[in-house]
Each structure stands twice: as structure tokens, then as C-alpha cells.
Design an enzyme around this catalytic site. Structure first.
Site, PDB file in Angstrom:
ATOM      1  N   LYS A  48       0.816  -1.209  -0.083  1.00  0.00           N
ATOM      2  CA  LYS A  48       0.073   0.273  -0.043  1.00  0.00           C
ATOM      3  C   LYS A  48       0.777   1.248  -0.035  1.00  0.00           C
ATOM      4  CE  LYS A  48      -3.865  -2.464   2.294  1.00  0.00           C
ATOM      5  NZ  LYS A  48      -4.411  -2.662   3.795  1.00  0.00           N
ATOM      6  N   GLN A  67      -3.857  -1.153  10.147  1.00  0.00           N
ATOM      7  CA  GLN A  67      -4.015  -2.625   9.409  1.00  0.00           C
ATOM      8  C   GLN A  67      -4.525  -3.694  10.244  1.00  0.00           C
ATOM      9  OE1 GLN A  67      -2.935  -3.146   6.112  1.00  0.00           O
ATOM     10  NE2 GLN A  67      -3.946  -5.285   6.615  1.00  0.00           N
ATOM     11  N   ASP A 111     -10.691   3.759   4.938  1.00  0.00           N
ATOM     12  CA  ASP A 111     -11.140   2.320   4.868  1.00  0.00           C
ATOM     13  C   ASP A 111     -12.432   2.397   4.863  1.00  0.00           C
ATOM     14  OD1 ASP A 111      -9.182   0.558   4.449  1.00  0.00           O
ATOM     15  OD2 ASP A 111      -8.270   0.676   6.396  1.00  0.00           O
TER      16      ASP A 111
END
Ligand code: NAP
Length: 291
Positions: free
Chosen positions: A54, A98, A121
Site C-alpha cells: 500500500k 492494518q 477504509d
């Protein structure tokens, strides 16, 4: 004829080039480059790979990225303090925590601590609510990646029978919602589809799946979806990312390629699309914060 391969790597590359151009215009206008802060707790090898990929994608797109590695035993208070600091930093347009987090951390409390305006997200309840109401601030990355893959390969979802297998908060549930939502100016990714959301309690899963003109597997069980479960000519997306003997495999059995019209591979399908959508959300957050 074998199924057409839905090349997520190539599609994601195109999206990433579009983002590069938008970031360049923004910077030329004298604005901050978008910035993403990645928080990585512990030493889960897969999480390290995901975060590295990412951040590399960010850098290639002209998006700044910062990594905050924390020890596996970090106290929840310290993690929440870090999120509060990042929330207040005007150069941070996105926070990525994460997952999974170690079990001593309260995942919900941690994700809820991210300021919803930089929740790239799209996990915060405020953003989930906005999405459900049809006024999304962000689209969640993996579901958005699936929808973009369908759109950009000319697969119309409106009026189609779609079956999503898996109902997690990260993939299946928001994906089914996006597919079912009305397409409007405020919600351009609304799928207008007729959606069935299947899960571990679904009876006659094979029969349910065979109804699908578009079948999407987001389960985490290698090869669960076999050729007999697929309607001939269906479009099949495989979200699964499972490690089997050190090899990455999906939820869809390779035999499905003989029945489906098109199929996304693993690796190189939905995975790269997810990363591209994270970049899109980070840029979008920066644009929204500009006012
Ligand atoms: P998850 O949270 O474990 O959810 C799995 C879902 O599948 C649950 O809803 C579960 O049902 C359902 N399920 C499990 N076994 C089933 C069965 N035999 N039949 C029907 N449904 C079944 O997983 P997730 O986070 O959504 O991830 C799913 C897969 O996608 C994993 O392989 C993950 O690595 C992958 N993934 C890929 C990406 C990407 O970018 N490509 C992103 C995220 C995740 P219940 O709700 O009834 O338990």
C-alpha cells in the site's frame, strides 16, 4: 471457451495513473500532496506485506505515506493517543489501521477513534451509515474495487441477479449494500442489482449461487466455489486471498473457468483493485478537506 480473465492488475494500473494525474494537478495548485498514515501493530508477516504494498502504491502515485509500526503488546491507550495525534495533523488525509489487531486491543474502539473525515477504509459507523443511506463520503476499498472491476470491464449490474458469498463488515456486507443501492448523482457506484447475501448459515449454497448472473466470493475458504455452483455464462469475482502451502489462492476453484463467462484471478484480480481504491479514498479525503 475458457472464461475471460478480469485483469485487476491492469485495471488498477489505469486507475493509479488517473490518480497520479489528479495529485499532480493538486500539487501544481499549491495544495498539500495527499498523505496516508499507516499503523501496523505487531509482526504478522501478511500484514507487513499488505502495508508495504500500500505504501509503495502511495509513493508511486505522489501520495505521501508514513508508517507507524507498534509493538504487538502496545497498550490500547498508546494506540488511541497516536490516532488522536494523527487525526489532528493537517498533512494526514487518511489513517489506515492494518487488521487484524492483536486480541488484547478492542478493534471497534480503535477503528471508531479514527476521524470519520479521514477514515479511508470506510470502517467508521458514521461512514457506514452514510453509505447505507445512499450518501457515501467514501466507498469501502475492496467492495469499491469489485464494482470498479465490473464497471470498467463493461459488466452492467443494474437489474442483474447478484449473489455475494460472505457477510463480513469489510467485504461482503458493504459490497452487497453497494450492489443493491440505487445509482444516483450522490451515489454513482450504486449497483441497482437484485442481491442475495449468502453466508455460513445459508441452506443449499450451490443452488443459491447458481441463480447468480454475477457471483462474488468473499469467504476465506480455498476453492469453495466449484464449477457446479456457477450458472453457465456468469461473471465471477474471487475476493478470497488464502495461503495454501505458501501459495496465494482464491475462494473459487480453478474449474469454474470452464463455466463462467469471465473470472477474476487470484493473485492479480481484486487485490490490486483494493489498493487502487485506498489511494482514491486518500485523494478524495484531501479534496473533501479542501472544501
Ligand atoms: P471473514 O470476516 O472471515 O468473513 C467470511 C464470511 O464468509 C463470513 O460471513 C462467513 O459466514 C462466510 N463463510 C465462511 N464459511 C462459509 C461457507 N462454507 N459457506 C458460506 N459462507 C461462509 O472474511 P473477510 O475478511 O470477508 O475475507 C474473506 C476473504 O477475502 C479472505 O480470503 C480474505 O483474505 C479475502 N480478502 C481479500 C481482500 C482483497 O483485497 N482481495 C480484502 C479483504 C479480504 P458467517 O458470517 O456466517 O460466519
Amino acid at each position: 471457451m475458457p472464461a475471460i480473465r478480469l485483469d485487476g492488475k491492469l485495471l488498477a494500473q489505469t486507475i493509479r495513473l488517473e490518480i497520479v494525474a489528479r495529485v499532480a494537478v493538486r500539487v501544481a495548485d499549491g495544495k498539500h500532496a495527499p498523505g496516508l498514515a499507516a499503523i501496523l501493530v505487531g509482526d504478522n508477516p501478511a500484514s507487513h506485506v499488505y502495508v508495504r504494498n500500500k505504501r509503495k502504491a502511495c509513493e508511486e502515485a505522489g501520495i505521501r505515506s508514513w508508517l507507524f509500526p507498534l509493538a504487538a503488546n502496545v497498550p490500547q491507550r498508546d494506540l488511541l493517543n497516536l490516532i488522536a495525534e494523527l487525526n489532528a495533523n493537517p498533512e494526514v488525509h487518511g489513517i489506515l489501521v492494518q487488521l487484524p489487531l492483536p486480541p488484547h486491543l478492542d478493534e471497534k474502539a480503535v477503528l471508531d477513534a479514527v476521524d470519520p473525515t479521514i477514515d479511508v477504509d470506510c470502517f467508521h459507523p458514521e461512514n457506514v451509515g452514510l453509505l447505507a443511506a445512499g450518501y457515501p463520503r467514501f466507498y469501502p476499498c475492496t467492495p469499491h474495487g469489485c464494482l470498479q472491476m465490473l464497471r470498467r470491464t463493461g459488466v452492467e449490474t443494474a437489474g442483474k441477479e447478484v449473489v455475494v458469498v460472505g457477510r463480513s463488515n469489510i467485504v461482503g456486507k458493504p459490497l452487497a449494500m453497494m450492489l443493491a443501492l440505487k445509482r444516483t448523482d450522490k451515489n454513482p457506484m450504486g449497483g441497482d442489482a437484485t442481491v442475495t447475501l449468502a453466508h455460513s448459515q445459508t441452506k443449499n449454497l450451490a443452488e443459491v449461487c447458481r441463480r447468480a448472473e454475477i457471483l462474488i466470493a468473499a469467504v476465506g475458504v480455498p476453492g469453495l466455489i466449484t464449477a457446479e455452483m456457477v450458472r453457465p455464462g456468469a461473471v465471477v469475482l474471487d475476493v478470497g486471498m488464502n495461503s495454501v502451502d505458501g501459495k496465494l489462492v482464491g475462494d473459487v476453484h480453478p474449474g469454474v473457468a470452464a463455466v463462467a463467462c469471465s473470472l477474476s484471478p487470484v493473485p492479480g484480480g481484486v487485490g490490486p483493485m483494493t489498493i487502487a481504491m485506498l489511494l482514491e479514498n486518500t485523494l478524495r479525503a484531501a479534496e473533501l478537506l479542501d472544501g
